[in-house]
Each structure stands twice: as structure tokens, then as C-alpha cells.
Design a protein around this motif. Structure first.
Motif, mmCIF file in Angstrom:
data_model
loop_
_atom_site.group_PDB
_atom_site.id
_atom_site.type_symbol
_atom_site.label_atom_id
_atom_site.label_comp_id
_atom_site.label_asym_id
_atom_site.label_seq_id
_atom_site.Cartn_x
_atom_site.Cartn_y
_atom_site.Cartn_z
ATOM 1 N N PRO A 20 -9.143 10.232 -1.055
ATOM 2 C CA PRO A 20 -10.488 9.458 -1.547
ATOM 3 C C PRO A 20 -10.087 8.581 -2.473
ATOM 4 N N SER A 21 -8.840 8.531 -3.178
ATOM 5 C CA SER A 21 -8.540 7.472 -4.350
ATOM 6 C C SER A 21 -7.363 6.750 -3.597
ATOM 7 N N LEU A 22 -6.994 6.481 -2.526
ATOM 8 C CA LEU A 22 -5.814 5.818 -1.996
ATOM 9 C C LEU A 22 -6.026 4.908 -0.859
ATOM 10 N N PRO A 23 -6.090 3.798 -0.880
ATOM 11 C CA PRO A 23 -6.299 2.841 0.193
ATOM 12 C C PRO A 23 -5.254 3.223 1.303
ATOM 13 N N CYS A 24 -5.748 2.831 2.624
ATOM 14 C CA CYS A 24 -4.956 3.207 3.716
ATOM 15 C C CYS A 24 -3.582 2.351 3.693
ATOM 16 N N ASP A 25 -3.723 1.169 3.322
ATOM 17 C CA ASP A 25 -2.536 0.292 2.978
ATOM 18 C C ASP A 25 -1.253 0.747 2.348
ATOM 19 N N VAL A 26 -1.488 1.585 1.252
ATOM 20 C CA VAL A 26 -0.290 2.152 0.400
ATOM 21 C C VAL A 26 0.199 3.558 1.119
ATOM 22 N N LEU A 27 -0.878 4.092 1.941
ATOM 23 C CA LEU A 27 -0.374 5.487 2.222
ATOM 24 C C LEU A 27 0.804 5.353 3.528
ATOM 25 N N SER A 28 2.015 6.193 3.324
ATOM 26 C CA SER A 28 2.824 6.401 4.289
ATOM 27 C C SER A 28 2.978 7.935 4.844
ATOM 28 N N VAL A 29 3.637 8.375 6.004
ATOM 29 C CA VAL A 29 3.837 9.326 6.198
ATOM 30 C C VAL A 29 5.234 9.449 6.311
ATOM 31 N N ASP A 30 6.179 10.372 5.514
ATOM 32 C CA ASP A 30 7.512 10.301 5.899
ATOM 33 C C ASP A 30 8.081 11.539 6.206
ATOM 34 N N ALA A 31 9.165 11.640 6.830
ATOM 35 C CA ALA A 31 9.756 12.987 7.214
ATOM 36 C C ALA A 31 11.372 13.080 6.900
ATOM 37 N N LEU A 129 -0.938 -8.335 0.352
ATOM 38 C CA LEU A 129 -0.812 -7.049 0.129
ATOM 39 C C LEU A 129 -1.237 -6.450 -1.077
ATOM 40 N N ILE A 130 -0.725 -6.960 -2.108
ATOM 41 C CA ILE A 130 -1.026 -6.439 -3.579
ATOM 42 C C ILE A 130 -2.553 -7.040 -3.588
ATOM 43 N N LYS A 131 -3.026 -8.151 -3.564
ATOM 44 C CA LYS A 131 -4.244 -8.653 -3.682
ATOM 45 C C LYS A 131 -5.149 -7.655 -3.278
ATOM 46 N N LYS A 132 -4.785 -7.426 -1.802
ATOM 47 C CA LYS A 132 -5.775 -6.420 -0.811
ATOM 48 C C LYS A 132 -6.085 -5.038 -1.456
ATOM 49 N N VAL A 133 -4.993 -4.638 -1.817
ATOM 50 C CA VAL A 133 -4.950 -3.130 -2.352
ATOM 51 C C VAL A 133 -5.749 -2.957 -3.632
ATOM 52 N N LYS A 134 -5.454 -4.141 -4.533
ATOM 53 C CA LYS A 134 -6.128 -4.177 -5.737
ATOM 54 C C LYS A 134 -7.782 -4.225 -5.614
ATOM 55 N N GLN A 135 -8.036 -5.321 -4.845
ATOM 56 C CA GLN A 135 -9.454 -5.160 -4.244
ATOM 57 C C GLN A 135 -9.927 -3.800 -3.770
ATOM 58 N N ALA A 136 -9.240 -3.192 -2.881
ATOM 59 C CA ALA A 136 -9.727 -2.000 -2.441
ATOM 60 C C ALA A 136 -9.673 -0.689 -3.461
#
Length: 322
Positions: A20-31, A129-136
Motif C-alpha cells: 500500500p505504500s510503494l508505487p508499481c514503478d519502483v517494485l521489482s521481483v528478483d530471484a 521516472l523520478i518525477k512520476k514516482v514522487k508524484q505517486a
């Protein structure tokens, strides 16, 4: 139970989580696994749903869509329409157009921030990306991640975090690792199809952080399982047990918060069979029930007879004495 003899197969991991506190643009699934295979920002059948501050869907992103090779060419936007019936979200209009972060920003209102970002040497894509995530983040956006990961059948881990970002970009967005809030809800986590009676211990898990940050680690022991139906159909799947650990983050740590799932496989396979009882077993149980019923009614009959006999004989004895 028997020794697990499977070789060369993949392990399906079904995930459905909300951040709920992280926008989709910064999340990544790593393995990463014991064979040395390390994949960052996996895009195998993974979807991301953009959520507003109320948890309603405002857009979708499919990471492995057809066509395109760039980071934005495979992302598509959907716009949320009016609610249907007042209690559910419905996407009325869906525009399948390539997603570009720059369409959300008015250049005239961001000239000062552009100059600051240029001073750090970021390219145009990073600046957008930085501006979009900050706005999100200002709008309180969250993200729901769901899909299926196909990993090798060896011990390893997968984690959801901001590790897919360039460290300087992440530092510019969040201002430090202690400001990354990895609060999450696990709606579903399983390692294969579900069979009747299965219980996945992490389903419905809610972990919320307030004024702090840290790393969650779930240590999972996977038990290969075969479910055999009466029809002789075999369903290969897995059960698992889990132990949870939380490590708080401080300003001197060099790592970034994340949610880790560290898994290992048991060498023993558990086989669960559906069986129908034989007719002879049914007759035996029926006779036992009927016999018990007759025995109980016989005992009650004798007790009632003796009780009535005692009650009827006492008055007669008193009259004789008089």
C-alpha cells in the motif's frame, strides 16, 4: 511418504501481494537460487495493479506483454471508470497505448526540478521516472503484484523490493533506505495448484509498518505432495511450513528494505489418497451401530422396569405394617 525422485522440473510460485505504500514503478521481483542463477526484475507472467490511497485500481501494468523491448514499451495503461453499483471498481475504458511517464507532467511546472535532476547527470528516462514516482508517493499510491514465477527446483529465494532501481535514482526518490515502507498484505502464496483441504499458512498475512522500515524474511520449507483422486487422477503440488523474521533498518545499513521468501525443498514426497470404503466395511459399521442401539435400549428398559417396580411396591409394604 516416499523419496522425491523428480528431476529437471520447475517449481511454480503463485504470488498475490499488495504494497500500500510503494508505487508499481519502483517494485521489482528478483530471484536467485543455489545453481547461481540470478534474475532481477522478473517478467514471467507478472502483473502489477496501480492502487490509489483507498486501495482502488487506477491502472494495470503487464510486464511480459507482446512486442517491444524497452522498459516502457511493454507497459500498458488502463483507466478506472465509475463504480458499478457503488461498491465495486470497474474499468470502463481501456486504452492500449504505450505508456510514457512524461505524459503526466507539465513541463512548465517542473522546470526547477528538471534543472536539479540534470545537475545529478540523470538521463531523460530517469528524470521522468523520478518525477512520476514522487508524484505517486504524494498521492499515496500503492501496488498489487500477482502472477506465477517458474523457478528451478532447487533451494533459493525470491524477493520483492526496490532493488531494480539504480541506487542513485532510489536515493533521489526516497532520500534513504529508512524511508522505504515495505508494508504488505499476502493474499495468496502457494507452490502449485490447490487440493481439497490444503492450508497455506501465509494466506491473509498482514504486516504494516509505522514510522519505521526494515526487511521481512519468510523461511519456507516446501514439502512435495501428490494428491490422488478416487478417479486415479494425480495432482502434483506442494505444501509448506514457514518461519518469519523481521530485521529493522537503521541509517547506517547499506542494504535496502525488501520482503524475502527463502525456500528449501524436502527430499520426501507426501502422497494423499482419496479412498472409498468397501461395502463390507459399511455393513460392519451398520451392525455395530444397530447392536449398540439395541443394547442401550435394553438397558434403559430394565432400568425403567426396576424403577417402576420400586415405586409400585413401597405403598403396599406400608399398608401391611399398619
Amino acid at each position: 511418504m516416499s523419496v522425491d525422485l523428480k528431476r529437471g522440473e520447475t517449481l511454480p510460485i503463485h504470488i498475490n501481494m499488495t504494497f500500500p505504500s510503494l508505487p508499481c514503478d519502483v517494485l521489482s521481483v528478483d530471484a536467485i537460487d543455489m545453481s547461481g542463477k540470478h534474475e532481477v526484475d522478473l517478467d514471467t507472467n507478472i502483473w502489477k495493479l496501480r492502487l490509489n490511497s483507498y486501495g482502488h485500481i487506477i491502472g494495470t501494468e503487464y510486464l511480459s506483454g507482446p512486442g517491444g523491448t524497452g522498459p516502457w514499451s511493454q507497459a500498458w495503461l488502463s483507466f478506472e471508470g465509475d463504480k458499478v453499483g457503488g461498491n465495486s471498481d470497474s474499468i470502463i475504458v481501456s486504452m492500449r497505448v504505450p505508456f510514457s511517464p512524461s505524459i503526466y507532467y507539465d513541463k512548465g511546472h517542473h522546470e526547477d526540478s528538471d534543472e536539479k535532476l540534470h545537475a545529478f547527470g540523470f538521463d531523460q528516462a530517469s528524470e521522468n521516472l523520478i518525477k512520476k514516482v514522487k508524484q505517486a508517493l504524494e498521492n499515496g499510491e500503492g501496488c498489487r503484484v500477482y502472477g506465477v514465477l517458474d523457478v528451478q527446483r532447487v533451494a533459493g529465494n525470491f524477493h520483492i523490493s526496490v532493488h531494480g532501481l539504480n541506487i542513485y535514482v532510489a536515493q533521489t526518490i526516497f532520500g534513504g533506505a529508512t524511508h522505504v515502507n515495505v508494508s504488505h498484505t499476502i493474499h495468496d502464496l502457494s507452490f502449485g495448484p490447490k487440493y481439497p483441504g490444503i492450508h497455506n499458512p501465509l494466506d491473509g498475512t498482514v504486516r504494516m509498518l509505522h514510522d519505521t522500515s526494515g526487511t521481512f524474511k519468510y523461511y519456507i520449507k516446501i514439502v512435495p505432495t501428490e494428491y490422488r483422486y478416487i478417479s486415479k487422477e494425480v495432482l502434483p503440488t506442494n505444501q509448506f511450513s514457514v518461519t518469519e523474521y523481521f530485521s529493522p533498518m537503521n541509517e547506517f545499513d547499506r542494504t535496502w528494505p525488501a520482503v524475502y521468501f527463502l525456500y528449501d525443498l524436502s527430499p520426501i514426497t507426501v502422497t494423499i489418497k482419496e479412498e472409498r470404503r468397501s461395502f463390507l466395511h459399511f455393513i460392519t459399521r451398520l451392525c455395530a451401530v444397530l447392536g449398540g442401539t439395541f443394547a442401550l435400549t435394553g438397558m434403559l428398559d430394565r432400568w425403567m422396569y426396576r424403577l417402576l417396580e420400586v415405586l409400585t411396591n413401597k405403598p403396599k409394604a406400608r399398608s401391611v405394617l399398619r
